[in-house]
Scaffold this active site. Structure first.
Site, PDB file in Angstrom:
ATOM      1  CG  ASP A   1       2.656 -11.414 -11.783  1.00  0.00           C
ATOM      2  OD1 ASP A   1       1.582 -11.419 -12.420  1.00  0.00           O
ATOM      3  OD2 ASP A   1       3.340 -10.393 -11.611  1.00  0.00           O
TER       4      ASP A   1
ATOM      5  CE1 TYR B   1      12.602  14.746   8.347  1.00  0.00           C
ATOM      6  CE2 TYR B   1      10.660  13.651   7.480  1.00  0.00           C
ATOM      7  CZ  TYR B   1      11.937  14.126   7.304  1.00  0.00           C
ATOM      8  OH  TYR B   1      12.572  13.994   6.102  1.00  0.00           O
TER       9      TYR B   1
ATOM     10  CD  GLU C   1       2.001 -10.055  -7.845  1.00  0.00           C
ATOM     11  OE1 GLU C   1       1.804 -11.265  -8.095  1.00  0.00           O
ATOM     12  OE2 GLU C   1       3.125  -9.536  -7.841  1.00  0.00           O
TER      13      GLU C   1
END
Lengths: 366, 366
Positions: free
Chosen positions: A249, A98, A197
């Protein structure tokens, strides 16, 4: 209070401007060269044990209008970085996007453009984004364990924080800047670091007191870990000489998480030696665990299978452990989650699974 | 250490089992009744100033095989909750889903099923998920300000944490349980609470010292705020009698964030009086701000326009402020982000925008 010396950073930024200036003086078309940032151009660095960019280079030059705008943006960004260093501020990548509203024709058209330029500047100068006072949106990774951190706060005080006794149950939040001028590791009394995780599993290990019973520092990596989290783990491992175990996982996306911690990510291969922890080991959940522990599973999707096959040709997954496990997973056609261990009750992961896996890795509690 | 008395919770859970048992005794088809959880069935509660479920009800019964399984699951879940209370553990919703692997025919087929049943149990008993020791994955919302919190830690110690002096720059992490048995608010020396949507803006206000200069407690709500974050804000506002200001992006999804903080969410209307803060006010960014501050914008997408139109018929957006602003936004066809204020530099938001907006709301610093 010792403050970071930014003169080297400013020096390197100034060199970019000098290069462009000299090109003009020599009536050459202004240009900047930098390594190509693709999977095909990463090579294993034997000295550092991490993956770095190879010799392929790309040139940013002013032969086209787009290229000229890119160089103009580079100059504006260099100027903005110098100003931030000067007034002791930092900015998010989004804010910088911006800020460019005031750069006239050099205005960015998407945040992707501004993020890429920030990475280009890192590659060209050999500095890190943190040196440029640029940071991502926060990520909120957390730490619990017998570890004392000293953080230099925004008020320039040094504050010691013990990651069990001085924090709530949500743990110590890793700030976006974890460089030595911001945090230092003081006392640690733990045998290893476990990078986890999911928040659910982090909270499970914390609730079950695994940080104390197994002398572990628990780090919640929040899915694909942010740079600050990877850098935090790297520094903790190197400076305090602790093994790092990665607990995720059981799917191809989680293996990428491990790879980014252990070997570095393709996008940030120019700073792999700062971010990657080659000494880290994959703890699980492995495809073998799916069989050995009879875990609840879901079928692999088409995307999962594609990602696993792509990992078989990824230079970071070429050792026999990964080749075997990935091939086994393709054969099983299944994936699983770390929280699937709850099948056997809430304590199974800390009473049975982790002790067995740690023993396999030679890290069992004496 | 005072521990929470769960006897009332256990009592209410037992009543569910009694109801089913009695149905069998009376040779009736076992059934449980509960309010319908849809937008059409929420009504404004004038006493509580929040939106609650109306009189429409749904019945879960054993007339069908699916319905019978659902009741069987309800019994297993009630049993699991009682066991957790007994052994002083808690579980993530994901863990409960996997725990059901051991429930034989009552096993859940998707996490959606288990989440919905947890909500059903709340609606039936009038308890909260926290009472059942069930929690979501962590969310990592953070707090910075002149506020002292006392947290009962997992070791059952009472720990006082000052949210400026005792935390790093990332602030105090809100734990998943913020009930009085877990945290209490001690001293606060601030004039109001600002709930902030993005991490980038939270860090901006922190870096600029806005918590000190404007006597504000800053709460990072992390997009759509988790229940624990909404409950935290509610308790802080009510118990310490502080105005709550919500500072978000300027788009229909951010207005929903405001609505969930101020009036309650449709999914959790059965506990609106615990979660909603009717005294909270929308600070910005408003569509009027886009015009008044000439902010960088993006065009509204088809989904944005649809969501805005849906808000025009949402009972929570019926006052003249929202009707005007939403209509203006549809006319402008534009949306904006809170970090877009960086167009005018990194200090503009704290030096100009927020002081002007606070003055408009009669909250300017004396």
């Amino acid at each position: 209070m010792v403050e970071k010396d930014y003169s080297e950073v400013i020096n390197k930024i100034d060199k970019i401007a000098s290069k462009i200036y000299d090109d003009f003086q020599n009536t050459e078309i202004p240009a900047l060269g930098l390594p190509t940032r693709t999977k095909a151009n990463i090579k294993f660095d034997d000295n550092l044990s991490v993956w770095k960019y190879g010799k392929n280079t790309t040139e940013r030059n002013a032969k086209s209008l787009d290229g000229a705008y890119m160089l103009l943006r580079t100059m504006y960004m260099a100027d903005f970085i110098k100003e931030m260093i000067n007034v002791k501020k930092s900015s998010t990548l989004r804010e910088m996007y911006y800020i460019s509203e005031g750069w006239d024709m050099a205005k960015f058209h998407s945040q992707n453009e501004s993020n890429l330029l920030a990475e280009d500047l890192e590659v060209i100068t050999g500095c890190m984004r943190e040196d440029f006072k640029l940071r991502p949106e926060e990520d909120g990774a957390r730490v619990i364990g017998n570890l004392t951190i000293e953080e230099v706060t925004r008020k320039n005080d040094k504050k010691k924080i013990h990651c069990q006794d001085d924090v709530g149950d949500a743990g110590y939040s890793i700030p976006y800047n974890v460089e030595p001028e911001k945090i230092t590791f003081k006392d640690i009394d733990a045998d290893f670091v476990i990078a986890i995780e999911t928040g659910g599993m982090f909270d499970r290990l914390a609730e079950n007191g695994f940080d104390t019973s197994s002398r572990a520092v628990l780090v919640h990596i929040k899915g694909q870990p942010a740079r600050s989290t990877r850098r935090f783990i790297k520094r903790l491992c190197t400076e305090k000489n602790k093994p790092v175990l990665v607990f995720t996982d059981c799917d191809p996306w989680s293996y990428r998480i491990f790879a980014s911690i252990a070997y570095g990510a393709i996008k940030t291969a120019h700073i792999s030696e700062y971010l990657a922890t080659p000494a880290s080991q994959y703890l699980g959940v492995t495809p073998s665990d799916i069989q050995n522990y009879d875990l609840p599973t879901d079928a692999l999707t088409k995307e999962d299978i594609h990602a696993l096959k792509s990992e078989l040709s990824d230079p970071r997954f070429q050792d026999s452990f990964w080749k075997q496990e990935i091939k086994l997973q393709l054969k099983l056609g299944k994936k699983s989650e770390q929280q699937a261990l709850a099948k056997y009750g809430l304590d199974y992961v800390t009473d049975t699974y982790l002790p067995e896996k740690l023993a396999e890795m030679g890290l069992a509690k004496k």
